[in-house]
Motif scaffolding. Structure first.
Motif, PDB file in Angstrom:
ATOM      1  N   ILE A   1      -0.180   3.051  -7.217  1.00  0.00           N
ATOM      2  CA  ILE A   1       0.058   4.497  -7.262  1.00  0.00           C
ATOM      3  C   ILE A   1       0.012   5.054  -8.685  1.00  0.00           C
ATOM      4  O   ILE A   1      -0.540   6.122  -8.914  1.00  0.00           O
TER       5      ILE A   1
ATOM      6  N   SER B   1       5.334  10.189  -1.049  1.00  0.00           N
ATOM      7  CA  SER B   1       4.755   8.845  -1.011  1.00  0.00           C
ATOM      8  C   SER B   1       5.562   7.981  -0.051  1.00  0.00           C
ATOM      9  O   SER B   1       6.760   8.210   0.139  1.00  0.00           O
ATOM     10  N   GLU B   2       4.887   7.037   0.556  1.00  0.00           N
ATOM     11  CA  GLU B   2       5.546   6.049   1.410  1.00  0.00           C
ATOM     12  C   GLU B   2       4.789   4.732   1.279  1.00  0.00           C
ATOM     13  O   GLU B   2       3.576   4.724   1.170  1.00  0.00           O
ATOM     14  N   GLU B   3       5.541   3.655   1.256  1.00  0.00           N
ATOM     15  CA  GLU B   3       4.943   2.329   1.151  1.00  0.00           C
ATOM     16  C   GLU B   3       4.830   1.691   2.524  1.00  0.00           C
ATOM     17  O   GLU B   3       5.736   1.833   3.345  1.00  0.00           O
TER      18      GLU B   3
ATOM     19  N   TYR C   1       0.088   8.620  -0.186  1.00  0.00           N
ATOM     20  CA  TYR C   1       0.669   9.615  -1.085  1.00  0.00           C
ATOM     21  C   TYR C   1       0.037  10.981  -0.881  1.00  0.00           C
ATOM     22  O   TYR C   1      -1.064  11.114  -0.346  1.00  0.00           O
TER      23      TYR C   1
ATOM     24  N   TRP D   1       0.843  -1.196   0.000  1.00  0.00           N
ATOM     25  CA  TRP D   1       0.000   0.000   0.000  1.00  0.00           C
ATOM     26  C   TRP D   1       0.872   1.237   0.000  1.00  0.00           C
ATOM     27  O   TRP D   1       1.920   1.265   0.634  1.00  0.00           O
ATOM     28  N   THR D   2       0.434   2.257  -0.701  1.00  0.00           N
ATOM     29  CA  THR D   2       1.159   3.516  -0.772  1.00  0.00           C
ATOM     30  C   THR D   2       0.281   4.633  -0.238  1.00  0.00           C
ATOM     31  O   THR D   2      -0.861   4.793  -0.662  1.00  0.00           O
TER      32      THR D   2
END
Length: 84
Positions: free
Chosen positions: A27, A53-55, A9, A6-7
């Motif tokens: 994304i 963004s971060e996963e 953002y 999952w991202t």
């Protein structure tokens, strides 16, 4: 086994003072939907650029991070990143 990622953002409108925070498992497709005006919430503010963004490994974890970035503190940080 292919695990879903999952991202979380943040995108910034290129023409208006607007930052949108969301989460997705794809994304690239999600950004395209925002920029093509397919998302009702962001349609008036398109086009966008990705500013953050971060996963994360799970949807519940992504939701927690999304809530943080939508908070006052998170939005202030995003505004400094997005130069608004």
């Amino acid at each position: 086994m292919n695990k879903e990622v999952w991202t979380v953002y943040a995108i910034r409108s290129l023409h208006r003072n607007y930052i949108y925070v969301g989460l997705t498992s794809n994304i690239g497709a999600r950004l395209e939907r925002h920029n093509r005006g397919y998302e009702k919430t962001t349609r008036p503010y398109a086009p966008f650029e990705l500013i953050y963004s971060e996963e994360v490994a799970t949807r519940p974890e992504a939701r927690i991070r999304e809530k943080y970035w939508k908070s006052g503190t998170g939005k202030r940080k995003l505004k400094s990143i997005g130069s608004l």
